[in-house]
Every structure is written in C-alpha cells, then in structure tokens.
Design an enzyme around this catalytic site. Structure first.
Site, mmCIF file in Angstrom:
data_model
loop_
_atom_site.group_PDB
_atom_site.id
_atom_site.type_symbol
_atom_site.label_atom_id
_atom_site.label_comp_id
_atom_site.label_asym_id
_atom_site.label_seq_id
_atom_site.Cartn_x
_atom_site.Cartn_y
_atom_site.Cartn_z
ATOM 1 N N SER A 79 -6.291 -4.889 0.282
ATOM 2 C CA SER A 79 -5.745 -3.574 0.609
ATOM 3 C C SER A 79 -6.487 -2.467 0.306
ATOM 4 C CB SER A 79 -4.344 -3.456 -0.068
ATOM 5 O OG SER A 79 -4.417 -3.051 -1.293
ATOM 6 N N SER A 109 -7.168 -7.451 -4.002
ATOM 7 C CA SER A 109 -7.434 -6.223 -3.119
ATOM 8 C C SER A 109 -8.537 -5.465 -3.622
ATOM 9 C CB SER A 109 -6.161 -5.579 -3.188
ATOM 10 O OG SER A 109 -5.262 -5.750 -2.283
ATOM 11 N N LYS A 130 -8.270 5.536 -4.873
ATOM 12 C CA LYS A 130 -7.339 4.966 -4.141
ATOM 13 C C LYS A 130 -6.083 5.722 -3.914
ATOM 14 C CE LYS A 130 -5.226 0.442 -2.817
ATOM 15 N NZ LYS A 130 -4.987 -1.170 -3.178
#
Ligand code: GLN
Length: 484
Positions: free
Chosen positions: A151, A175, A76
């Site tokens: 997210s 998330s 990420k």
C-alpha cells in the site's frame, strides 16, 4: 544532488557543498516537474519544508547537526502530521488536519529532518497496487503502465524517481517490502513493536509496523536508528535498547547460514524472478555465505489466515470513522442511523468496505471461533515454523514477490489474485519478524527484490547482510532513465 544517498547528502551538508534550503528546493522542483505523471504525493508541504530547512541550516552552522539534520524525507500519509492534512488515502479523511504528530514524525522533527510532503497510498493501507487510493493510482517510475505496488506505493515511487532521498512506509502484510521490490528500493519492515505506532492510523493493530524506503541498507540503518525505540504512548512498543545500526554493517558474511524455504520457490514463482534470486544467492556464496534448504510447512495458510485477522482488526479499528468525531460527514442526515450509514457508505471506497464486511462477519457471534480464533491458531503455527527454522539458520532468503510489477488495472476485478501478490511477505507480519527487500535484478526493465528475514529484533543482522550484498552489486543504484 538527487542521486545521492542520505549518508552522502549528510556529508554534503556538513562540508557546505550545498545547504538544506538548496537541497529542499531541488526536491520541491523535481516534485513539481515529475509528480504530475506519477501521483506519488498527496500533499507537498513546501512551506513547512523550507522553514525546516532554514532551521536545519542554522543547526548545521552551529555545529549541532545530527545525521539526519537538513535531509528531506517524504512521509506516508498514514502518519498524523500536526497542521498538515492526513488523509490515509481516503475520502473519509480528505478534510482531516491532524492536531498532533505521530511519534515517528516527532522523531524526524527532533532529528532536524525536513518533511517534503505526504505520500499517496492505498486507502487505509489496504491494497497491493496503490489503486485503491481516493487520490487515484500511483504509477511505477520504471514504466508508468505498471503499478508501483502497495500500500505504500507513493512512498516507493517518490524515492524510485528520486523525488525524495528516502521515505517512510508501513507494512501490515508486505506494504513496504512489496513496493520496494517493484520499484527497485531497499525496503525495511522492522520487528513488530520496534517502532512506535502512536499516531499511525491503525489498519490491523497486531500486524502494522512502520519502516523505511531507502536507496541503501546503510540509509535504512540511519533512519531506523532515529525511528526505533520505546514509546510510552504505544503499549506495543518494546523496551529493548536501540543499537547503533550502522556499527555492524561492515561485518563480513563468511559462514553466514542462510535458509531457503522450499515453499517460497514452488509453483507460482515467475521463472525469470527465480533466476534473479539465484544470481543473488550466487553473489552471497562468493561472499562465503552457506545455503541450506529449509521448510516453513504452514506457508500455504498465511494468506488465508491474514485475510481473516487483518479484516477483523480493520473492521474494529475503522468503526471510529462514523461521521461524528472526525472526517467525512454526509449531507443533511435524517437521523443518527442515516448519519452513520451514509457517512461510512460515501466516505469509504470498495476495498475498505469489502474488508469491513469480511471482518465484521468473522468476528460475529457464532463465527468468531470458526474464523478469527482459528486464524490466530494458524498464526501461532506460522510463527513456530520460523522459530524452528532460526534454530538452524541465521537468516532466511526468498523472492519478495512472485512476479515483477503488474499492469495498472490488471488485477482490479480479481481481489484474490491481488491478495496473492503478498504471498511471500505476509507470514513475516503474522509472526512479527523483521524483513527486508533488496534490489537484485531486472526482468524486462522491471525490478526484482530479494527478501531477507531475520529473527526477532535482529534488524542489525538484516541490515548487515543487505549492506554486504550492496557492496558487491549495483542494482540498488539503478534509476529509471527519465528520472536520472
Ligand atoms: N496488500 C496487503 C493488504 O492489502 C498488505 C497491506 C499492507 O501491508 N498495509 O492487506
């Protein structure tokens, strides 16, 4: 190769069926061919990946390989990566090349893993649909008209389309679990403090926690084993021994006591999602698990409390982005004030600004007691609800999300409805507990996730419970047709 799990890839590398360079090239090609429509990566670090793969092949040849040696991962874009752009999905950090590695990244490097690239995400991890990214929305591989969740939407979409065998994410309010559910993945959010947050760009420090997106619980166990542990650079990381998470995967779940919180099965839960959860419960019953209804009476306060605590902490954390030290700086500032105002005004997107304003308001003198302090007290009540429940049950199960994926653009004008898509995940963060989402069915070809919640630091139990389900179901093996 791309339908294999980490465990299967490790076996293939070990037996010489393929090399890490071949494997890495295969994924890089898949990214080139498919990511145009998905937008799951912000940066593809192919040069670094191939160099790491070459190195890994040497380690394997020397007989010194660990379980993750030579396995490609997507990271990420919230984790600082030395020499590679770390944008956090924001224009503010579009030009930011981190000068050091986050501890999580260092752990993967030390394990000999390969980094394919950095994945797209909601700006500063604020969102539930991956539509707030400066780099544009990520599309759900199951249907590109739908969001992948957020997210960590890029990390989820990349693995769902098998553009990486597994990836990292972060979970502040859901998330990891929410996009895992919407993309048919196994998502693990460990206990607060289990994994170091050093070098992970802060959103809400008392809630943020790093975790994994994988095809299976077994793979999550392998990754967590590498990521977890005390880090002197993060004072909130916990000095608890890291067990071998794969050791207990095969324990049966006969007699396992499972709590079903009645508040998580109330109004607002899609009837079709409820049916898939029922099916999962029936599978567990066949395996010998016992179910009881429990109550988490303060559940209705979790979203409101979160949307005070998270913005308050974000307004403080994001004050460092001032156009002076790193990141975006406006052109030709008139004076210092103009520099601050325009750099922040131009560098942040709408959702981030909304959170900063809410947070600054909640923390301001005169309002602090009424909002932040009150939210912290509610947080305690929510944590107590779970502690009470875990006196009766071993784990808690619920839907991960109230509905399957929604359409791109559907909730853009309605932030409150967007916030409520995390209604079943947020309380876990407020309490600091570990949680997982496991694929458990489809509604109109869109995936549904079962959430499993365990007591503090009982990740081994969580993984065991998920693994047992995956031995008797194959939902987690389903791949969208065009990415097979
Ligand atoms: N969707 C929630 C939010 O927007 C959670 C985000 C997260 O877990 N990073 O804050």
């Amino acid at each position: 190769m791309h339908t294999k799990t980490i465990a299967q890839l490790a076996a293939g590398l070990k037996s010489g069926e393929f090399s890490s360079v071949e494997l890495t090239e295969h994924y890089i090609n898949r990214i080139k061919n498919h990511d145009g429509e998905l937008n799951s990566y912000i940066t593809v670090s192919d040069d670094i990946a191939l160099a790491q793969a070459k190195q890994a092949d040497e380690t394997i040849a020397n007989g010194k390989a660990g379980l993750l040696t030579g396995i490609p991962f997507a990271q990420k874009d919230i984790f600082c990566t030395n020499g590679v752009k770390t944008s956090c999905g924001s224009k503010m950090l579009d030009n930011f090349i981190a000068p050091y590695d986050a501890t999580v990244i260092e752990s993967f490097n030390n394990a000999g893993a390969v980094m394919l690239g950095k994945t797209n995400m909601d700006e500063f991890a604020m969102g539930s649909s991956n539509e707030t990214s400066f780099y544009g929305p990520v599309k759900n591989p199951w249907d590109t008209e739908y969001v992948p969740g957020g997210s960590s939407g890029g990390s989820a979409a990349a693995v769902a389309a098998r553009l990486a065998p597994a990836s990292t994410g972060t979970d502040t309010g859901g998330s990891i679990r929410q996009p895992a559910a919407l993309c048919n993945l196994t998502g693990l959010k460990p206990s607060y403090g289990r994994v170091s947050r050093y070098g992970m760009i802060a959103f809400a420090s008392s809630l943020d926690q790093a975790g994994t997106f994988t095809q299976t619980a077994e793979d999550a166990a392998l990754m967590l084993g590498v990521m977890a542990g005390l880090d002197e650079k993060d004072s909130t990381s916990i000095d608890e021994p890291v067990p071998d998470y794969t050791a207990s995967l095969n324990q049966d779940v006969k007699g396992l006591k499972v709590g079903l919180p009645k508040e998580y099965f109330a109004d607002g839960l899609d009837v079709e999602v409820a049916k898939r959860i029922d099916d999962a419960i029936n599978e567990y019953k066949k395996l010998g698990a016992e179910f009881v209804e429990i109550s988490l009476p303060n559940t209705h306060l979790s979203v409101p409390a979160y949307y005070i605590v998270a913005p308050a902490e974000c307004s403080s954390n994001l004050s460092r982005f001032d156009g002076v030290r790193f990141g975006y700086r406006c052109e030709d500032p008139k004076d210092l004030e103009d520099l601050y105002k325009r750099s922040r005004g131009e560098g942040f997107g709408d959702e981030v600004k909304r959170r900063i304003m809410v947070g600054a308001y909640a923390l301001s003198s005169g309002y602090y007691d009424a909002y932040y302090l009150k939210a912290q007290k509610i947080r305690r009540l929510i944590a107590n609800d779970f502690s009470e429940a875990f006196k009766q049950v071993d784990v808690i199960m619920s839907p991960t999300t109230p509905t399957p994926a929604f359409k791109v653009g559907e909730k853009n004008d309605d932030p409150i409805s967007m916030y409520y898509s995390d209604i079943y995940t947020i309380a876990v963060n407020l309490a600091g507990l570990p949680g997982m989402s496991v694929p458990c069915g489809m509604v109109n070809n869109l995936p549904v996730g079962l959430q499993i919640i365990a007591p503090y630091f009982a990740e081994a139990k969580l993984l065991n419970v998920a693994h047992q389900y995956q031995q008797v179901t194959d939902w987690h093996q389903q791949i969208p047709e065009q990415y097979k």
